[in-house]
Design a protein around this motif. Structure first.
Motif: not given
Length: 59
Positions: A19, A29, A34
């Protein structure tokens, strides 16, 4: 706390590593991180659906 104790490789078992590891607020991102979090969540959901008994609420 694991990296402070000298266990840097064991820290990768923590969801917080994925995270916060790539600093998403600064760099954007990281899709691999993820995907790892999504896989961990899917495995946890699958285990919960399989091993936790259902409750009969009608009776």
């Amino acid at each position: 706390m694991l990296p402070l104790a000298g266990y840097e490789t064991a820290a990768k078992l923590s969801p917080w590593y994925y995270y916060l590891g790539s600093d998403p607020l600064t760099n954007g991102v990281d899709w691999l991180h993820l995907a790892v979090l999504a896989a961990v969540a899917a495995v946890g959901l699958g285990l919960a659906a399989r091993y936790f008994p259902r409750r009969d609420l009608r009776g």
